[in-house]
Design a protein around this motif. Structure first.
Motif, PDB file in Angstrom:
ATOM      1  N   GLY A  54      12.587 -20.080 -15.912  1.00  0.00           N
ATOM      2  CA  GLY A  54      13.891 -20.698 -15.402  1.00  0.00           C
ATOM      3  C   GLY A  54      13.903 -21.553 -14.577  1.00  0.00           C
ATOM      4  N   ALA A  55      12.918 -22.631 -14.123  1.00  0.00           N
ATOM      5  CA  ALA A  55      12.625 -23.521 -13.181  1.00  0.00           C
ATOM      6  C   ALA A  55      13.697 -24.617 -13.381  1.00  0.00           C
ATOM      7  N   ALA A  56      14.173 -25.201 -12.468  1.00  0.00           N
ATOM      8  CA  ALA A  56      15.293 -26.142 -12.816  1.00  0.00           C
ATOM      9  C   ALA A  56      14.696 -27.623 -13.207  1.00  0.00           C
ATOM     10  N   GLU A  57      13.678 -27.849 -12.834  1.00  0.00           N
ATOM     11  CA  GLU A  57      13.195 -29.184 -13.368  1.00  0.00           C
ATOM     12  C   GLU A  57      11.731 -28.929 -13.864  1.00  0.00           C
ATOM     13  N   PRO A  58      11.472 -28.339 -14.846  1.00  0.00           N
ATOM     14  CA  PRO A  58      10.059 -27.777 -15.471  1.00  0.00           C
ATOM     15  C   PRO A  58       9.041 -28.781 -15.645  1.00  0.00           C
ATOM     16  N   ASP A  59       9.567 -30.122 -16.058  1.00  0.00           N
ATOM     17  CA  ASP A  59       8.674 -31.181 -16.144  1.00  0.00           C
ATOM     18  C   ASP A  59       7.949 -31.657 -14.889  1.00  0.00           C
ATOM     19  N   ASP A  60       8.975 -31.944 -13.921  1.00  0.00           N
ATOM     20  CA  ASP A  60       8.666 -32.444 -12.368  1.00  0.00           C
ATOM     21  C   ASP A  60       7.644 -31.244 -11.839  1.00  0.00           C
ATOM     22  N   LEU A  61       8.156 -29.898 -12.171  1.00  0.00           N
ATOM     23  CA  LEU A  61       7.255 -28.960 -11.276  1.00  0.00           C
ATOM     24  C   LEU A  61       5.943 -28.925 -11.973  1.00  0.00           C
ATOM     25  N   THR A  62       5.893 -29.070 -13.438  1.00  0.00           N
ATOM     26  CA  THR A  62       4.498 -29.362 -13.989  1.00  0.00           C
ATOM     27  C   THR A  62       3.596 -30.291 -13.425  1.00  0.00           C
ATOM     28  N   SER A  63       4.119 -31.524 -13.286  1.00  0.00           N
ATOM     29  CA  SER A  63       3.491 -32.555 -12.563  1.00  0.00           C
ATOM     30  C   SER A  63       3.074 -32.202 -11.248  1.00  0.00           C
ATOM     31  N   GLU A  64       3.722 -31.269 -10.485  1.00  0.00           N
ATOM     32  CA  GLU A  64       3.440 -31.118  -9.178  1.00  0.00           C
ATOM     33  C   GLU A  64       2.185 -30.155  -9.234  1.00  0.00           C
ATOM     34  N   VAL A  65       2.376 -29.381 -10.203  1.00  0.00           N
ATOM     35  CA  VAL A  65       1.311 -28.190 -10.438  1.00  0.00           C
ATOM     36  C   VAL A  65      -0.303 -29.013 -10.692  1.00  0.00           C
ATOM     37  N   PHE A  66      -0.021 -30.054 -11.470  1.00  0.00           N
ATOM     38  CA  PHE A  66      -1.197 -30.726 -11.854  1.00  0.00           C
ATOM     39  C   PHE A  66      -1.720 -31.698 -10.794  1.00  0.00           C
ATOM     40  N   ARG A 100      11.905 -20.544  -3.415  1.00  0.00           N
ATOM     41  CA  ARG A 100      12.120 -20.508  -2.015  1.00  0.00           C
ATOM     42  C   ARG A 100      13.103 -21.746  -1.559  1.00  0.00           C
ATOM     43  N   ALA A 101      12.454 -22.769  -2.304  1.00  0.00           N
ATOM     44  CA  ALA A 101      13.079 -24.004  -1.804  1.00  0.00           C
ATOM     45  C   ALA A 101      14.792 -24.043  -2.188  1.00  0.00           C
ATOM     46  N   ALA A 102      14.842 -23.656  -3.377  1.00  0.00           N
ATOM     47  CA  ALA A 102      16.051 -23.555  -3.714  1.00  0.00           C
ATOM     48  C   ALA A 102      16.798 -22.706  -3.081  1.00  0.00           C
ATOM     49  N   VAL A 103      16.569 -21.533  -2.710  1.00  0.00           N
ATOM     50  CA  VAL A 103      17.472 -20.671  -1.793  1.00  0.00           C
ATOM     51  C   VAL A 103      17.795 -21.227  -0.744  1.00  0.00           C
ATOM     52  N   ARG A 104      17.042 -21.927  -0.107  1.00  0.00           N
ATOM     53  CA  ARG A 104      17.337 -22.707   1.242  1.00  0.00           C
ATOM     54  C   ARG A 104      18.282 -24.018   0.820  1.00  0.00           C
ATOM     55  N   ARG A 105      18.200 -24.539  -0.425  1.00  0.00           N
ATOM     56  CA  ARG A 105      19.053 -25.708  -0.862  1.00  0.00           C
ATOM     57  C   ARG A 105      19.458 -25.276  -2.164  1.00  0.00           C
ATOM     58  N   PRO A 106      20.535 -24.712  -2.271  1.00  0.00           N
ATOM     59  CA  PRO A 106      20.929 -24.247  -3.475  1.00  0.00           C
ATOM     60  C   PRO A 106      21.258 -25.392  -4.450  1.00  0.00           C
ATOM     61  N   GLN A 107      20.719 -25.287  -5.807  1.00  0.00           N
ATOM     62  CA  GLN A 107      20.993 -26.334  -6.749  1.00  0.00           C
ATOM     63  C   GLN A 107      21.748 -25.845  -7.958  1.00  0.00           C
ATOM     64  N   PRO A 108      22.733 -26.569  -8.375  1.00  0.00           N
ATOM     65  CA  PRO A 108      23.684 -25.851  -9.626  1.00  0.00           C
ATOM     66  C   PRO A 108      22.846 -25.881 -10.860  1.00  0.00           C
ATOM     67  N   ALA A 109      22.021 -26.757 -10.845  1.00  0.00           N
ATOM     68  CA  ALA A 109      21.140 -26.542 -12.331  1.00  0.00           C
ATOM     69  C   ALA A 109      19.951 -25.607 -12.218  1.00  0.00           C
ATOM     70  N   TRP A 110      20.147 -24.445 -12.507  1.00  0.00           N
ATOM     71  CA  TRP A 110      19.050 -23.568 -12.313  1.00  0.00           C
ATOM     72  C   TRP A 110      19.188 -22.747 -13.818  1.00  0.00           C
ATOM     73  N   GLY A 111      18.218 -22.888 -14.742  1.00  0.00           N
ATOM     74  CA  GLY A 111      18.276 -22.398 -15.823  1.00  0.00           C
ATOM     75  C   GLY A 111      17.342 -22.884 -16.694  1.00  0.00           C
ATOM     76  N   MET A 112      17.289 -22.238 -17.859  1.00  0.00           N
ATOM     77  CA  MET A 112      16.206 -22.407 -19.037  1.00  0.00           C
ATOM     78  C   MET A 112      16.640 -23.597 -19.944  1.00  0.00           C
ATOM     79  N   GLU A 113      16.224 -24.507 -20.010  1.00  0.00           N
ATOM     80  CA  GLU A 113      16.588 -25.685 -21.003  1.00  0.00           C
ATOM     81  C   GLU A 113      15.566 -25.599 -22.113  1.00  0.00           C
ATOM     82  N   PRO A 114      15.913 -26.095 -23.284  1.00  0.00           N
ATOM     83  CA  PRO A 114      15.084 -26.040 -24.380  1.00  0.00           C
ATOM     84  C   PRO A 114      13.966 -26.893 -24.231  1.00  0.00           C
TER      85      PRO A 114
END
Lengths: 197, 315
Positions: A54-66, A100-114
């Protein structure tokens, strides 16, 4: 692009192509082609895991992971399966950080995208895939977080019980108990609600 | 993508075992109990298994240019620091540095070394406590016995003072009981020893008091006389004191005076004093006696004709 299953029945994603040790050594020496090969091999699965979580921005987060993976590549030593487990451990920790960052700064778009927001071969295919994503997301959301982590790391990441235990900082016994409860909970939901497909 | 019949509504019939669960996760043919979840797994993998995501700009640059250090890529710097973070510019507080040094030192030791370190520290603490005599009785006794056995040092041991008593009680308990006569004799001896000690202390105290008392006043008088301007005329000796009557003292005084350089001016006789039983004379009587005495002195030719009356308020 397809996935492969190794001799132990684990999904290992796209094979690196060249012998893994050679690719790893080249990546540790700073070769861009080797990093590209690793990215192409593991990034889809990592993005899928983050998407399933359910990551909000899975592609961006993937880039950060790598980015984290390549920055600390000199610390790693081991085979391909250990490398995969190591990458998913980093992915899970970055996911926790993002939550944790999302809890501090709630983001509306939080869910699973195709998995792929780009247009598919047909509108029907896109619709079915979107429904599947929503259904999977709903089922995962109804699991206890620890159960969901174990289930997704095992099913999507292809990690062993030992790998999951190391990634989550739990004992193997705890992981086995969590995966058992997760399966029982899923089965009860399915039996009770008869999820239409 | 799964069909509508993939998710069954049947409940579990048998408990899941580990082998069935492991087979389910590794993609092998699922147990009948888990078969209804096959559709969920298929959908999950379909959702998760997408195309290669689009890398971020930073990652794209890195993938394109690699890890070369020639162009000073920030990532290269980060990759070269993978062995550990750079030290903080501001530094850490002193207490934090000391704590880190100790922690790193201990972390570098093996388990056996850590155990040895702990045992050594505990032994040192117990030995120090034993040397100070602050350990509990049994512990103090144990430490004292051990230290005295392996070193030439002796530690305070309260238990030793009671050891004989304990041994005697033990003996009494095993040889037929306490010997009352022995106990009485010991008690008597102890009491006498105590009294003797007190008497000796009192005698010593009295002797010290005597020694500290001022010496013969006569000798002191001579000593002090020699320090005066008339030192050359001071008598050289004092006759032995006689605890006697007034008359004898007066006679002795004349004798003494005769031995001084002023012997030529010494009166030849001293009028006898009133008897001891006589009440003190009044002023008139004393005055008369004084005049009589003055007549016997070398200044006899200049005695006052009469004694002036005593002034009021003065004895």
């Amino acid at each position: 692009m397809g996935t492969v299953v190794n001799g132990r029945g684990r999904r290992v994603g796209e094979p690196v192509g060249a012998p893994f040790d050679d690719v790893l050594a080249a990546a540790q020496a700073g070769a861009g082609w080797a990093a590209e090969r690793i990215w192409a091999s593991l990034a889809p699965t990592v993005a899928g895991y983050l998407r399933s979580q359910g990551a909000a921005e899975p592609d961006d987060l993937t880039s950060e992971v790598f980015l984290s993976v390549f920055r600390s590549l000199g610390l790693f030593s081991g085979g391909e399966e250990q490398f995969r487990s190591w990458v998913f451990t980093i992915a899970h920790r970055r996911l926790v950080d993002a939550r944790r960052a999302a809890v501090r700064r709630p983001q509306p778009a939080w869910g699973m995208e195709p998995a792929d927001s780009r247009p598919g071969p047909s509108a029907e295919h896109d619709a079915l895939q979107r429904m599947s994503a929503e259904r999977v997301r709903d089922l995962c959301d109804r699991l206890v977080p620890d159960q969901r982590d174990v289930l997704l790391l095992r099913l999507v990441g292809g990690l062993t019980v030992q790998d999951v235990a190391a990634a989550l900082g739990k004992t193997e016994g705890a992981v086995k108990a969590l995966q058992r409860r997760a399966l029982i909970a899923l089965r009860k939901i399915v039996d009770r609600e008869g999820v239409p497909l | 993508m799964s069909g509508s019949g993939d998710y069954s509504s049947e409940m579990f019939r048998n408990p899941l075992d580990d082998a069935a669960i492991e087979a389910f996760f590794t993609g092998q043919p699922a147990d009948a109990e888990l078969a209804p979840l096959a559709g969920f797994v298929k959908d999950l993998r379909s959702v998760a298994n997408g195309p290669v995501p689009v890398p971020s700009m930073q990652l794209s640059k890195m993938l394109a240019e690699g890890f070369s250090t020639a162009n000073g890529d920030l990532l290269v710097t980060a990759a070269s620091n993978v062995t550990g973070p750079a030290p903080q510019a501001a530094g850490l507080p002193k207490w934090r540095k000391k704590k880190m040094i100790i922690t790193e030192l201990l972390a570098g030791l093996s388990v056996a070394a850590k155990a040895g370190f702990g045992i050594t520290a505990a032994a040192a603490a117990v030995t120090a406590g034993g040397a100070a005599g602050v350990l509990p009785g049994p512990a103090q006794h144990g430490v004292a016995v051990t230290v005295e056995a392996v070193t030439p040092f002796s530690f305070p041991d309260k238990a030793n003072a009671k050891a004989d008593f304990g041994g005697r009680v033990s003996t009494d308990a095993t040889d037929g009981g306490v010997d009352g006569g022995t106990v009485s004799a010991e008690a008597k001896l102890n009491a006498e020893a105590k009294l003797n000690a007190e008497a000796q202390l009192n005698a010593e105290a009295q002797l010290n008091a005597e020694l500290n008392r001022p010496a013969d006043p006569g000798q002191n008088g001579l000593d002090q006389a020699n320090t005066t301007p008339a030192a050359g005329h001071a008598p050289t000796a004092v006759p032995s004191g006689q605890r006697a009557t007034v008359g004898s003292q007066s006679t002795a005084g004349l004798t003494t005076a005769a031995s001084t350089p002023a012997a030529a001016h010494v009166p030849t006789a001293v009028p006898a004093g009133p008897p001891a039983s006589t009440p003190p004379a009044g002023a008139g009587t004393q005055s008369t006696a004084g005049l009589s005495t003055a007549v016997d002195t070398p200044a006899a030719d200049r005695p006052p004709a009469a004694v002036p009356p005593a002034r009021p308020g003065r004895r």
